[in-house]
Design a protein around this motif. Sequence first.
Motif, PDB file in Angstrom:
ATOM      1  N   TYR A  32       0.824  -0.882  -0.199  1.00  0.00           N
ATOM      2  CA  TYR A  32      -0.144   0.502   0.391  1.00  0.00           C
ATOM      3  C   TYR A  32       0.772   1.433   0.088  1.00  0.00           C
ATOM      4  O   TYR A  32       0.708   2.009  -0.515  1.00  0.00           O
TER       5      TYR A  32
ATOM      6  N   LEU B  33       2.813   2.246  -2.751  1.00  0.00           N
ATOM      7  CA  LEU B  33       2.309   2.651  -4.910  1.00  0.00           C
ATOM      8  C   LEU B  33       2.046   3.393  -4.109  1.00  0.00           C
ATOM      9  O   LEU B  33       1.389   4.311  -5.578  1.00  0.00           O
TER      10      LEU B  33
ATOM     11  N   ARG C 118      -2.917  -2.393  -2.829  1.00  0.00           N
ATOM     12  CA  ARG C 118      -3.115  -1.277  -3.992  1.00  0.00           C
ATOM     13  C   ARG C 118      -4.068  -0.485  -4.717  1.00  0.00           C
ATOM     14  O   ARG C 118      -4.394   0.114  -5.576  1.00  0.00           O
TER      15      ARG C 118
ATOM     16  N   THR D 128      -4.615   3.155  -5.161  1.00  0.00           N
ATOM     17  CA  THR D 128      -4.465   3.961  -6.209  1.00  0.00           C
ATOM     18  C   THR D 128      -5.968   5.483  -5.466  1.00  0.00           C
ATOM     19  O   THR D 128      -6.181   6.051  -6.043  1.00  0.00           O
TER      20      THR D 128
ATOM     21  N   GLU E  86       0.797  -0.182 -11.034  1.00  0.00           N
ATOM     22  CA  GLU E  86       0.141  -1.722 -10.144  1.00  0.00           C
ATOM     23  C   GLU E  86       2.364  -2.039  -9.713  1.00  0.00           C
ATOM     24  O   GLU E  86       2.398  -1.815 -10.976  1.00  0.00           O
TER      25      GLU E  86
END
Lengths: 289, 790
Positions: free
Chosen positions: B334, B337, B369, B373, B461
């Motif tokens: 997490y 990213l 992810r 995002t 990703e």
Amino acid sequence: MFPARFDYHRATTVDDALRLLGEHPGAKLLAGGHSLIPMMKLRLAMPEVLIDVGRVSELKGIEREEGKIYVGALTTHAELAASEVLAAHCPILAEAASKIADPAVRNKGTIGGNVAHADPASDLPAVLVATGAVIHLKGRRQRQVKAADFFTGLLATDLGEDEILTRIEIPDLHGRSGHAGSAYLKYEHPASGYAICGAAAVVKKNADGTCAAASLALNGVSATPFDAARVCRELIGAPLDDAVIRQAVNDHLHVGDPLSDVYASGLYRAELAKVYGRRALRLARDRAR
Amino acid sequence: MGVIGSSIKRREDPALITGRGRYTDDLSLPGMLHAVIVRSPHAHARIVSIDAAAARAAEGVVAVYDGRDLVPGGEIKGVPTGWLLPDLKVPVHPLLAVDRVRYVGDGVAVVVAESRYAARDAADLVEVEYEPLPAVVDPAKATADGAPRIHDEAPENVAFDWQLGDREKTDAAFAAATKVARLKLRNNRLIPHAVEPRACLADYDPTSGELTLRMTSQNPHVHRLLMHLASMGLPEHKMRIIAPEVGGGFGSKIHHYPDEAITAWCAINLKRPVKWTATRSEANLTDAHGRDHATTAELALDDGGRILGLRVETYAAMGAYLSTFAASVPTYLYGTLLSGQYDIPAIHVHVYGVFTNTTPVDAYRGAGRPEATFVVERLMDAAAEVCGLDPAAIRRRNFVPPEKFPYPTQVALEYDSGNYEPALDKALELAGYDALREAQKAARDDPKKPLIGIGLSSYIEACGLAPSQVVGALGAQAGLWESAKIRVQPSGSVTVYTGSSAHGQGHHTTFAQIVADKLGIDPEQVEVVHGDTEKVQFGMGTYGSRSAAVGGSAIATATDKVVAKARKIAAHLLEAAEEDVVFDPAADGGPAFHVRGVPDKRQGWGDVVLQAYLAHNYPDDLEPGLEETSFYNPSNFVYPFGTHVAVVEIDRETGEVRLARYVAVDDCGNQINPMIVAGQVHGGIAQGVGQALWEQAVYDDSGQLVTGTLLDYAVPRAHNLPSFETDHTVTPCPHNPLGVKGIGEAGTIASPAAVVNAVVDALKPYGVNHLDMPITPEKVWRAIHLKGAL
Ligand SMILES: Cc1cc2nc3c(=O)[nH]c(=O)nc-3n(C[C@H](O)[C@H](O)[C@H](O)COP(=O)(O)OP(=O)(O)OC[C@H]3O[C@@H](n4cnc5c(N)ncnc54)[C@H](O)[C@@H]3O)c2cc1C
């Protein structure tokens, strides 16, 4: 998903089913099984005896006689949706049935089971109220109850423990005085597919376009089908333009004790009732001839 | 075009769609018993007593065990967690609760009976007396003063307190910023909903001491290792784990649950096979859930909309215990990213992993992810608003430019490759972005029309889990390489043994394509074997979009080794020097070796293979046989990316949201089978749209799961979705032999932000700057009609 133990009997006729009901107090009738069996699998219902009426042929079929339509309790949702008699004389029932769940459910579920189960989120109850249907019951004697009086509470009806719902009588919506327009609109729960709000409207127009008769009932918003009779009284004799319908609904469609859950609050459902009620009336008006 | 790159039909499908797939619950063994686990109806309670006398006396019941029969200690150590962080609090997770239950669904006893019905009926007869304790279900509230303490080992309910990035640099960036976008976000808790519920069938042979466990597993070898190390203590060579056909997992079948250890323990103790299969409701209560974050995120920008810094604080629910990879998901999958596709000079992220009285949370399609995002892509839209820029323009302005690759982020990763703008351009063009904006304007001014919203999500990703050195340094206790063995049979057909265990992805097809392409043979000549610890060498399994990138690379590498060995044999047969012999998989007349420059001097593939086994005149330094193994260890993650565009229409009167269009442009590098890629993209998008609009595991304050059945928990259905419009760009991965990147999770990662951005975009005229998922019609209606009263 394992139901508790139960005994199973298959009835061959209505009288046979009544006899079995008499012999096994607390027994449950089994029709399409698409409300009862899920409850049994979750052990929310644990009947000790099931009486299967699924093969009782006298409970099946749709007929029209002298301005009335008779729908047998065992008629499936798929049969309602495909019925030519209904398409010609009570299209709203076919329309509502076609909006129930998916083909698997429609192929098994029956109108009698749907109405007897009286799930407030079901699609057929409000349609029966809006069309002025009459429910035929048979126990030690036969009796008939207006759909508007049949539903008495959440999952509760006027049906006695020792009675069977045999058929449903619906007035022909397309009489000599012209075609009534009808419409069933549904806002479905994204998970269950049941109605968060379902609006059933029937409208008859006079030659000058004013309202001759109207009825509106809603599923999903209250414990029993909500009968918006006050709105409809307001419409009679009035020109059926959008503004009139909006005014009548805004002023007179107030769901007093709306259902509420994590998905949709009572406040929101009451509002949906207005929007869907309005839209169903408008569509029914457009379809009336 | 070779076999790689062609959309051949999935070879596994005929069996599956004609009902011939054999899943764990389809299997039975002679003398088999059935286990039903009695589960806590309370979210938090002390167990006062358990009385199983009536259950034991019931017809067909063979045994009833409770937590005291299976206490951790000695051989049984409880269920382990597999990823450690510094100072991670790891409370004991017993197989069955001993004196306390910590979530609704926590196991308290197991009933074993001759039939499943008997076991289920007797489960109701186990009388457990509970003394209910106060519960806490919200990660944002679990650390508050006075919150009930769930584990003595974690007094504040904090499992870990983890940071990444440079706090000072980030603070300085915010001090220098002229614009700040700030959002409070809830990432809704999801239930995985694999079509096949978890199940296992344990069979113990007391004479050999061997346990065979057939189970719903995405990674049988990892399960076996964890069961050896902790829950069972049996030696690995006495444990065989088989994953028969597995009906989806989405991550939920990675983890080691108490259930398989309980079932195995019963089989060992009773010396009879025992099967356990979760009911759907049980699966919803006990499959590790996904997401459940409460986050505050801020983006610092300059006047021109250039990002200066990003600050994120997240409370991530762990649930009642630490599931297998729980701690890795809101941290290394997490925090790492959070740079997204953007060149962000300063980032700081602070994550608290928090115990709550809920089902444990672990990896679920995308794992960390999608959450990252969502933070980044929601912030980009909020920033566009603050800076008065178009959402596409602000993204374009901040993309990592192609010349900056390899690009080291501020959060521990090095992006190996990327080219973000062409994917954005392609997506905008496909969507007809400018025309959509026009239509949106026109619709806003016409109250009869639904509101239109357009949402972008430019995602990245990091997948292909995982470069062992990198993750080892990050706290993983295991490298995540993958293995492959290629066995060429004497007649030339090939058996591939892969450690990557399939459960719907299409391995039988794509893996065969890789081998067939390299060897120039028909894919029908290639059989793929997986999912059995006795047949297949150790492997890591299938998750984290790793199968093609890591498992496929292992297969490619092993196939190369096979060719190299065959070349030696061909050289011998051709009486040529090895270095003069070349292999041409696409030669006229079939794959063949020939002497360089002399195509006529050749040996067909089949002849060489046969000679590998008929070996009778080999030189001393040539071994017979043709079988090679590779353990492929990637040097980096792979970094698929793309831009998705969602278009929604909103009914102003009811708030109903209709997803009108969905455009996805993805870059997963080279595509082995474009049809399977498209399938993964479609499924992923549907699942992400589900999170955005419908799905949510709702707990009430007492800790009851309110949306525990499919009557209440809405998974996406075909009729709620438009036909997706997909396309791709191709930026091959530079560091694996196939140039491939994972595509299994991309859709799930990109789509929640795209849909939410679209809804918020539609509601701009009403001053809405955020709505939490799932965006139900009522939330939209309130935003429109009862401003502020959410
Ligand atoms: C997945 C799913 C989705 C569904 N979605 C919808 C939906 O969107 N809208 C909707 O309206 N419905 C929906 N249903 C319910 C469906 O319409 C049922 O079929 C119906 O409600 C019950 O009919 P049945 O024939 O299956 O009755 P059963 O389940 O057999 O019986 C239901 C009850 O009625 C009683 N009963 C049945 N027949 C008689 C009779 N002749 N006389 C007296 N009592 C009787 C039974 O004893 C029982 O108590 C759904 C069901 C499922 C499983």
